[in-house]
Motif scaffolding. Structure first.
Motif, PDB file in Angstrom:
ATOM      1  N   GLY A 170      26.018  58.108  17.560  1.00 31.05           N
ATOM      2  CA  GLY A 170      25.484  59.404  17.145  1.00 31.05           C
ATOM      3  C   GLY A 170      26.323  60.590  17.551  1.00 31.05           C
ATOM      4  N   ASP A 171      27.222  60.417  18.505  1.00 31.13           N
ATOM      5  CA  ASP A 171      28.197  61.459  18.804  1.00 31.13           C
ATOM      6  C   ASP A 171      29.401  61.204  17.912  1.00 31.13           C
ATOM      7  N   LEU A 172      29.753  62.187  17.087  1.00 30.30           N
ATOM      8  CA  LEU A 172      30.665  61.959  15.972  1.00 30.30           C
ATOM      9  C   LEU A 172      31.938  62.787  16.086  1.00 30.30           C
ATOM     10  N   LEU A 173      33.053  62.168  15.713  1.00 34.73           N
ATOM     11  CA  LEU A 173      34.339  62.854  15.659  1.00 34.73           C
ATOM     12  C   LEU A 173      34.985  62.540  14.324  1.00 34.73           C
ATOM     13  N   ASN A 174      35.220  63.576  13.540  1.00 32.36           N
ATOM     14  CA  ASN A 174      35.803  63.415  12.217  1.00 32.36           C
ATOM     15  C   ASN A 174      37.247  63.900  12.228  1.00 32.36           C
ATOM     16  N   ALA A 175      38.180  62.963  12.083  1.00 35.07           N
ATOM     17  CA  ALA A 175      39.592  63.321  11.978  1.00 35.07           C
ATOM     18  C   ALA A 175      40.080  63.131  10.551  1.00 35.07           C
ATOM     19  N   GLY A 176      39.142  63.001   9.630  1.00 34.15           N
ATOM     20  CA  GLY A 176      39.490  62.855   8.232  1.00 34.15           C
ATOM     21  C   GLY A 176      39.598  64.195   7.530  1.00 34.15           C
ATOM     22  N   SER A 177      40.075  64.166   6.311  1.00 37.84           N
ATOM     23  CA  SER A 177      40.274  65.388   5.538  1.00 37.84           C
ATOM     24  C   SER A 177      39.046  65.787   4.735  1.00 37.84           C
ATOM     25  N   VAL A 178      38.040  64.895   4.683  1.00 39.02           N
ATOM     26  CA  VAL A 178      36.847  65.145   3.868  1.00 39.02           C
ATOM     27  C   VAL A 178      35.630  65.322   4.779  1.00 39.02           C
ATOM     28  N   PRO A 179      34.843  66.397   4.588  1.00 37.81           N
ATOM     29  CA  PRO A 179      33.624  66.573   5.382  1.00 37.81           C
ATOM     30  C   PRO A 179      32.641  65.429   5.162  1.00 37.81           C
ATOM     31  N   VAL A 180      31.838  65.165   6.189  1.00 35.13           N
ATOM     32  CA  VAL A 180      30.844  64.090   6.145  1.00 35.13           C
ATOM     33  C   VAL A 180      29.458  64.695   6.339  1.00 35.13           C
ATOM     34  N   GLU A 181      28.524  64.321   5.473  1.00 36.54           N
ATOM     35  CA  GLU A 181      27.145  64.793   5.611  1.00 36.54           C
ATOM     36  C   GLU A 181      26.423  63.947   6.665  1.00 36.54           C
ATOM     37  N   VAL A 182      25.826  64.629   7.639  1.00 35.41           N
ATOM     38  CA  VAL A 182      25.195  63.945   8.767  1.00 35.41           C
ATOM     39  C   VAL A 182      23.740  64.374   8.879  1.00 35.41           C
ATOM     40  N   GLY A 183      22.836  63.405   8.978  1.00 38.73           N
ATOM     41  CA  GLY A 183      21.435  63.712   9.198  1.00 38.73           C
ATOM     42  C   GLY A 183      21.168  64.009  10.665  1.00 38.73           C
ATOM     43  N   LEU A 184      20.305  64.988  10.935  1.00 39.27           N
ATOM     44  CA  LEU A 184      19.925  65.362  12.296  1.00 39.27           C
ATOM     45  C   LEU A 184      18.614  64.663  12.638  1.00 39.27           C
ATOM     46  N   GLU A 185      18.677  63.753  13.584  1.00 41.62           N
ATOM     47  CA  GLU A 185      17.521  62.904  13.890  1.00 41.62           C
ATOM     48  C   GLU A 185      16.337  63.717  14.423  1.00 41.62           C
ATOM     49  N   HIS A 186      15.159  63.418  13.908  1.00 44.61           N
ATOM     50  CA  HIS A 186      13.935  64.063  14.381  1.00 44.61           C
ATOM     51  C   HIS A 186      13.718  63.689  15.850  1.00 44.61           C
ATOM     52  N   PRO A 187      13.458  64.674  16.733  1.00 45.71           N
ATOM     53  CA  PRO A 187      13.328  64.359  18.162  1.00 45.71           C
ATOM     54  C   PRO A 187      12.134  63.490  18.519  1.00 45.71           C
ATOM     55  N   TYR A 188      11.152  63.361  17.598  1.00 47.83           N
ATOM     56  CA  TYR A 188       9.978  62.536  17.895  1.00 47.83           C
ATOM     57  C   TYR A 188       9.844  61.319  16.989  1.00 47.83           C
ATOM     58  N   ASP A 189      10.771  61.174  16.024  1.00 48.93           N
ATOM     59  CA  ASP A 189      10.687  60.051  15.088  1.00 48.93           C
ATOM     60  C   ASP A 189      12.098  59.711  14.616  1.00 48.93           C
ATOM     61  N   ARG A 190      12.670  58.635  15.137  1.00 45.87           N
ATOM     62  CA  ARG A 190      14.054  58.285  14.832  1.00 45.87           C
ATOM     63  C   ARG A 190      14.258  57.867  13.387  1.00 45.87           C
ATOM     64  N   THR A 191      13.183  57.612  12.656  1.00 45.87           N
ATOM     65  CA  THR A 191      13.311  57.209  11.264  1.00 45.87           C
ATOM     66  C   THR A 191      13.397  58.407  10.323  1.00 45.87           C
ATOM     67  N   ARG A 192      13.248  59.610  10.858  1.00 48.63           N
ATOM     68  CA  ARG A 192      13.249  60.822  10.040  1.00 48.63           C
ATOM     69  C   ARG A 192      14.363  61.770  10.480  1.00 48.63           C
ATOM     70  N   ALA A 193      14.688  62.707   9.602  1.00 48.96           N
ATOM     71  CA  ALA A 193      15.680  63.734   9.911  1.00 48.96           C
ATOM     72  C   ALA A 193      15.029  65.101   9.792  1.00 48.96           C
ATOM     73  N   ILE A 194      15.478  66.039  10.620  1.00 48.65           N
ATOM     74  CA  ILE A 194      14.975  67.413  10.527  1.00 48.65           C
ATOM     75  C   ILE A 194      15.931  68.293   9.742  1.00 48.65           C
ATOM     76  N   GLY A 195      17.080  67.725   9.352  1.00 49.03           N
ATOM     77  CA  GLY A 195      18.035  68.510   8.592  1.00 49.03           C
ATOM     78  C   GLY A 195      19.310  67.727   8.339  1.00 49.03           C
ATOM     79  N   ILE A 196      20.249  68.377   7.679  1.00 47.94           N
ATOM     80  CA  ILE A 196      21.541  67.785   7.360  1.00 47.94           C
ATOM     81  C   ILE A 196      22.619  68.806   7.696  1.00 47.94           C
ATOM     82  N   VAL A 197      23.717  68.321   8.260  1.00 45.72           N
ATOM     83  CA  VAL A 197      24.839  69.192   8.568  1.00 45.72           C
ATOM     84  C   VAL A 197      26.109  68.587   7.981  1.00 45.72           C
ATOM     85  N   SER A 198      27.022  69.430   7.565  1.00 48.85           N
ATOM     86  CA  SER A 198      28.304  68.984   7.039  1.00 48.85           C
ATOM     87  C   SER A 198      29.341  69.071   8.151  1.00 48.85           C
TER      88      SER A 198
END
Length: 290
Positions: A170-198
């Protein structure tokens, strides 16, 4: 996998699962160098093995020489120790052990919360040399996983693999040239996301109170001034150029306002508080769900 068609190299190290994605399979030799780097880091910094360098500091005061990366960790921790008023400290290991997060994973508190010792009284950290004045249990987990991700990225670049994506549980390092869409895990439910970040080139690291929990409401993010788990923040994310800084800031957000951290670090951030409200920097490139 961040990109279709890329290949994964997966392994366990420093107590977590790693996945390194690359456009082409890594050579056997390069895989070996990566695993060697993980083993060397663990041998220096693990408080869960009796033969590590810092395990010696837990038994006997003295002078301990650590790998080159210690010279970057020290100033980072010193700055965050100052900004947090001692709440974020590498001397938190004894406090974690007191609550049961010890080398044997007993998960049984040995007594009431134990504050960490004041840095100036027990520790002198100069470059790669730690000098201790009393037995101390050092824990650099708040930044160590990120630093190891940076070290592995350096090893990949040296091996001619400039494009890569590292996922350290879950700690991510992107050394690629293309952005990656990442889901932000819900703090009370690991099966859900509270948002998305590029995530473009750089690192995104998280810290959450729902990770490494045990007993009656105990978790691993402790306030060094009290030795007790933090209750006001439940999750945080930080983006920075390096994973070491992003990892450290994700923990620091449990103690220090993101706006204050921005005064000394180039970063973007998101903090979710226990009352449900969120705070974030204007340049945190994400979308929060309602």
């Amino acid at each position: 996998m961040p990109h279709p068609g890329w290949t994964d190299f997966s392994f366990d190290g420093i107590g977590t699962r790693w996945e390194i994605s690359t456009p082409s399979p890594l050579s056997v030799a390069l895989r070996g160098r990566l695993l060697d780097a993980v083993a060397e880091y663990d041998a220096a910094w693990s408080r869960f093995r009796p033969d590590s360098v810092i395990a010696g500091a837990a038994r006997t005061p003295g002078r301990y020489v650590l790998p080159a990366g210690a010279a970057a960790l020290g100033p980072l921790y010193e700055t965050l120790y100052r900004l947090s008023g001692g709440a974020m400290t590498p001397l938190i290991g004894g406090s974690l052990e007191q609550l049961g997060y010890d080398a044997s994973y007993s998960l049984r508190p040995g007594g009431p919360p134990l504050p960490a010792p004041p840095w100036d009284e027990v520790l002198d950290w100069q470059g790669t040399v730690l000098t201790t004045r009393a037995p101390v249990v050092i824990d650099v987990g708040a930044a160590g996983k990120g630093q190891l991700a940076d070290l592995l990225s350096t090893e990949l670049r040296a091996g001619g693999v400039g494009e890569h994506f590292i996922d350290a549980s879950g700690d991510l390092l992107n050394a690629g040239s293309v952005p990656v869409e990442v889901g932000l895990e819900h703090p009370y439910d690991r099966t859900r996301a509270i948002g998305i970040v590029s995530l473009g080139a750089g690192a995104l690291c998280a810290s959450a109170a729902n990770r490494r929990t045990w007993g009656d409401g105990l978790h691993h993010v402790l306030d060094g001034t009290t030795g007790a788990p933090v209750r006001t923040v439940v999750a945080s994310w930080a983006m920075a150029a390096t994973a070491m800084v992003a990892d450290a800031l994700a923990t620091a957000l449990f103690f220090v306002a993101g706006s204050r951290l921005r005064e000394e670090f180039e970063c973007s951030w998101l903090t979710v508080h226990s009352d449900g409200h969120a705070e974030y920097s204007a340049d945190f490139e994400g979308v929060l769900f309602s």
